[in-house]
Design a protein around this motif. Structure first.
Motif, PDB file in Angstrom:
ATOM      1  N   HIS A 216       0.715  -1.333  -0.078  1.00 29.03           N
ATOM      2  CA  HIS A 216      -0.033   0.063   0.159  1.00 29.03           C
ATOM      3  C   HIS A 216       0.835   1.364   0.099  1.00 29.03           C
ATOM      4  O   HIS A 216       0.670   2.247   0.524  1.00 29.03           O
ATOM      5  CB  HIS A 216      -0.909  -0.077   1.318  1.00 29.03           C
ATOM      6  CG  HIS A 216      -1.892  -1.314   1.376  1.00 29.03           C
ATOM      7  ND1 HIS A 216      -2.892  -1.430   0.522  1.00 29.03           N
ATOM      8  CD2 HIS A 216      -1.765  -2.334   2.299  1.00 29.03           C
ATOM      9  CE1 HIS A 216      -3.559  -2.675   0.903  1.00 29.03           C
ATOM     10  NE2 HIS A 216      -2.637  -3.215   1.965  1.00 29.03           N
ATOM     11  N   SER A 217       1.736   1.218  -0.886  1.00 25.02           N
ATOM     12  CA  SER A 217       2.722   2.359  -0.973  1.00 25.02           C
ATOM     13  C   SER A 217       2.945   2.930  -2.250  1.00 25.02           C
ATOM     14  O   SER A 217       2.336   2.209  -3.097  1.00 25.02           O
ATOM     15  CB  SER A 217       4.162   1.854  -0.558  1.00 25.02           C
ATOM     16  OG  SER A 217       5.189   2.664  -0.498  1.00 25.02           O
ATOM     17  N   THR A 218       3.624   3.985  -2.362  1.00 28.57           N
ATOM     18  CA  THR A 218       3.698   4.558  -3.738  1.00 28.57           C
ATOM     19  C   THR A 218       4.968   3.819  -4.519  1.00 28.57           C
ATOM     20  O   THR A 218       5.771   3.266  -3.588  1.00 28.57           O
ATOM     21  CB  THR A 218       4.101   6.150  -3.792  1.00 28.57           C
ATOM     22  OG1 THR A 218       5.245   6.343  -2.948  1.00 28.57           O
ATOM     23  CG2 THR A 218       2.914   6.966  -3.076  1.00 28.57           C
ATOM     24  N   HIS A 219       5.187   4.011  -5.777  1.00 29.25           N
ATOM     25  CA  HIS A 219       6.480   3.555  -6.235  1.00 29.25           C
ATOM     26  C   HIS A 219       7.546   4.200  -5.690  1.00 29.25           C
ATOM     27  O   HIS A 219       8.538   3.354  -5.588  1.00 29.25           O
ATOM     28  CB  HIS A 219       6.251   3.848  -7.830  1.00 29.25           C
ATOM     29  CG  HIS A 219       5.353   3.017  -8.356  1.00 29.25           C
ATOM     30  ND1 HIS A 219       5.600   2.665  -9.957  1.00 29.25           N
ATOM     31  CD2 HIS A 219       4.468   2.374  -8.051  1.00 29.25           C
ATOM     32  CE1 HIS A 219       4.411   1.739 -10.321  1.00 29.25           C
ATOM     33  NE2 HIS A 219       3.742   1.537  -9.238  1.00 29.25           N
ATOM     34  N   LEU A 220       7.867   5.540  -5.411  1.00 27.43           N
ATOM     35  CA  LEU A 220       8.765   6.085  -4.853  1.00 27.43           C
ATOM     36  C   LEU A 220       8.858   5.584  -3.332  1.00 27.43           C
ATOM     37  O   LEU A 220      10.423   5.223  -3.099  1.00 27.43           O
ATOM     38  CB  LEU A 220       8.639   7.630  -4.515  1.00 27.43           C
ATOM     39  CG  LEU A 220       9.559   8.502  -3.909  1.00 27.43           C
ATOM     40  CD1 LEU A 220      10.847   8.242  -4.671  1.00 27.43           C
ATOM     41  CD2 LEU A 220       9.212   9.876  -3.798  1.00 27.43           C
ATOM     42  N   GLY A 221       8.037   5.197  -2.779  1.00 26.26           N
ATOM     43  CA  GLY A 221       8.313   4.516  -1.357  1.00 26.26           C
ATOM     44  C   GLY A 221       8.958   3.351  -1.535  1.00 26.26           C
ATOM     45  O   GLY A 221       9.863   2.782  -0.762  1.00 26.26           O
ATOM     46  N   VAL A 222       8.341   2.351  -2.585  1.00 25.05           N
ATOM     47  CA  VAL A 222       9.143   1.194  -2.763  1.00 25.05           C
ATOM     48  C   VAL A 222      10.440   1.152  -2.968  1.00 25.05           C
ATOM     49  O   VAL A 222      11.359   0.492  -2.674  1.00 25.05           O
ATOM     50  CB  VAL A 222       8.245   0.498  -4.075  1.00 25.05           C
ATOM     51  CG1 VAL A 222       9.027  -0.886  -4.154  1.00 25.05           C
ATOM     52  CG2 VAL A 222       6.766   0.047  -3.373  1.00 25.05           C
ATOM     53  N   ARG A 223      10.896   2.172  -3.926  1.00 28.80           N
ATOM     54  CA  ARG A 223      12.198   2.352  -4.309  1.00 28.80           C
ATOM     55  C   ARG A 223      13.078   2.561  -3.192  1.00 28.80           C
ATOM     56  O   ARG A 223      14.165   2.085  -3.115  1.00 28.80           O
ATOM     57  CB  ARG A 223      12.402   3.373  -5.393  1.00 28.80           C
ATOM     58  CG  ARG A 223      13.606   3.761  -5.958  1.00 28.80           C
ATOM     59  CD  ARG A 223      13.760   4.537  -6.962  1.00 28.80           C
ATOM     60  NE  ARG A 223      15.057   4.604  -7.482  1.00 28.80           N
ATOM     61  CZ  ARG A 223      15.558   5.195  -8.639  1.00 28.80           C
ATOM     62  NH1 ARG A 223      14.649   5.377  -9.598  1.00 28.80           N
ATOM     63  NH2 ARG A 223      16.774   5.432  -8.926  1.00 28.80           N
TER      64      ARG A 223
END
Length: 359
Positions: A216-223
Motif C-alpha cells: 500500500h505504498s507509492t512507487h517512490l516509497g518502494v524504491r
C-alpha cells in the motif's frame, strides 16, 4: 519478519478431578492461519519426514504418534506451500466424542528446547574463531560495527558448512539445509519466500507494481525501501566478509557472497523476538520458523511462550500437567525418562480452537 512476544494472562481453576487450564492471550504477534479442516490425510515428502525426525532426535516435542500432534506437510493446503498442521491420529478422530481431535485455546501444541535456538550466544561456543577478537560487536557503533543480522547469518553460515566430526553440524545443519528445500510457490501458485537483496535496477516494472500494491505504498516509497534494504545488506556483507572468506577462500568470493545473501534473507524471514526471558534477543526457533504468516486480516492460530513465563504464572505442578499431552505412553507410565522443561525453553500454544488438519 521479526515477531513480538507480548503479555499474557493465564486463568485456571482447581477441581477435585483435575486442574483445568485456560489461556487468554493478548498483545501478541505470531504466525498462524485459518485453514479449513479436512478429513483427507495430509501428504508428507521425504524431506518433511526427515525434518520431523530431526525435531524428535533433538528433543522437540510434537506430541505422540498415537494421539494429537503437529505435522510438517508440503501441500497446496498450506498458505506457503509447506507448513505445520494440527493432525490428530486416526484413533483420536474415530472416537465418538464431541470435538475429538480439536486443540482448544490454551492447549500446548509443541515444546522446543532453548539450546536449539539459532542465535550467537548458542553458537559462539562452537565457533570461537569466527570473531576471535570480538571486533564484531553489536554494541559498537560506526562503519566497522556489525549488525545483529550479519552476526547471526555468519554463525548460521558456519553451522551450515560445519563438516567436522563431533562438531555442531548434528545439531543445526540438517535443519538449516531444510530451509532451502521449502517450496517457492504458495497455495495460489504465486512466488513466495524471502526476496534476495538486490539493487533497484534489477527489479522489473511488474515487480515494483506488485510490491507497491502489497505494501500500500507509492512507487517512490518502494524504491526507497529497496535501496535501503540493498544498502543495508552491502554494509553488513562488508563487515563480515573477511570472516566468512577466511573459512572458504578468496577464490570463491563471488559465489560465497551470493550464498551468503540467500542465507541472509532466509535468516531475516525466520527471526523472532525471543522475549524477556532471553533479554529480547533475536533468533530463529526450530519448528516455530516453519509456521507461515497468516493472511492479511486473519487472526493468528498460535502463540509462542517461554516455559519460565508460564511457570511463574501458574506454578510448576500446573505446568507439568499442561505439558502432559506431549509425552509418550512410556514416559507417562514411567518407563522412559520424561524431558526436563527449562525456563528458557519454548512452547507453542493454541490461541484459539484449532480444528483437525488446520494449518
Amino acid at each position: 519478519m521479526v515477531f513480538k512476544i507480548g503479555s499474557c494472562l493465564f486463568l485456571f481453576c482447581l477441581s477435585t478431578a483435575e486442574t483445568a487450564l485456560a489461556m487468554v492471550i493478548t498483545d501478541h504477534q505470531k504466525t498462524g492461519k485459518a485453514v479449513r479442516s479436512s478429513s483427507v490425510v495430509l501428504p508428507q515428502t521425504d524431506q518433511d519426514r526427515q525434518l520431523e525426525e530431526w525435531y524428535r532426535k533433538h528433543g522437540i516435542l510434537l506430541g505422540p504418534e498415537s494421539g494429537r500432534r503437529v505435522q510438517v506437510s508440503t501441500t497446496d493446503k498450506s498458505i506457503g506451500g509447506r507448513g505445520v498442521f494440527w493432525t490428530p491420529s486416526a484413533s483420536v478422530m474415530s472416537a465418538n466424542v464431541q470435538y475429538a481431535g480439536v486443540a482448544n485455546q490454551g492447549d500446548i501444541l509443541a515444546h522446543v528446547p532453548g539450546h536449539l535456538v539459532l542465535l550467537p550466544s548458542n553458537l559462539q561456543g562452537s565457533y570461537p574463531c569466527l570473531f576471535p577478537d570480538n571486533n564484531c560487536d553489536t554494541q559498537k557503533t560506526g562503519k566497522d560495527s556489525c549488525s545483529w543480522q550479519s552476526i547471526l547469518t555468519a554463525y548460521t553460515w558456519m553451522a551450515l558448512h560445519d563438516s567436522r566430526d563431533g562438531g555442531s553440524s548434528p545439531r543445526w545443519r540438517e535443519w538449516i539445509e531444510s530451509w532451502k528445500g521449502s517450496p517457492n510457490k504458495d497455495s495460489k501458485g504465486s512466488t513466495c519466500g524471502p526476496e534476495l537483496p538486490k539493487p533497484y535496477e534489477d527489479y522489473g516494472p511488474k515487480e515494483i507494481e506488485k510490491l507497491a500494491r502489497l505494501s500500500h505504498s507509492t512507487h517512490l516509497g518502494v524504491r526507497e525501501a529497496i535501496e535501503c534494504k540493498y544498502q543495508t545488506f552491502e554494509n553488513d556483507w562488508e563487515t563480515v566478509k573477511s570472516f566468512v572468506r577466511r573459512e572458504h577462500g578468496e577464490e570463491k568470493s563471488d559465489t560465497v557472497k551470493q550464498e551468503f545473501a540467500e542465507l541472509y534473507s532466509l535468516v531475516l524471514s525466520r527471526t523472532t523476538n525471543l522475549g524477556p526471558e532471553w533479554g529480547n534477543q533475536l533468533g530463529v526457533i526450530p519448528l516455530h520458523d516453519m509456521m507461515n504468516h497468516p493472511p492479511s486480516g486473519t487472526e493468528a492460530n498460535v502463540e509462542l511462550f517461554c516455559v519460565g513465563d508460564i511457570r511463574s504464572a501458574i506454578g510448576n505442578d500446573n505446568l507439568k500437567m499442561l505439558l502432559r499431552p506431549l509425552l509418550t505412553e512410556k514416559q507417562l507410565r514411567g518407563e522412559a525418562e520424561p524431558p526436563i522443561f527449562q525456563d528458557r525453553d519454548f512452547v507453542i500454544a493454541a490461541r484459539r480452537r484449532i480444528q483437525p488438519h488446520e494449518e
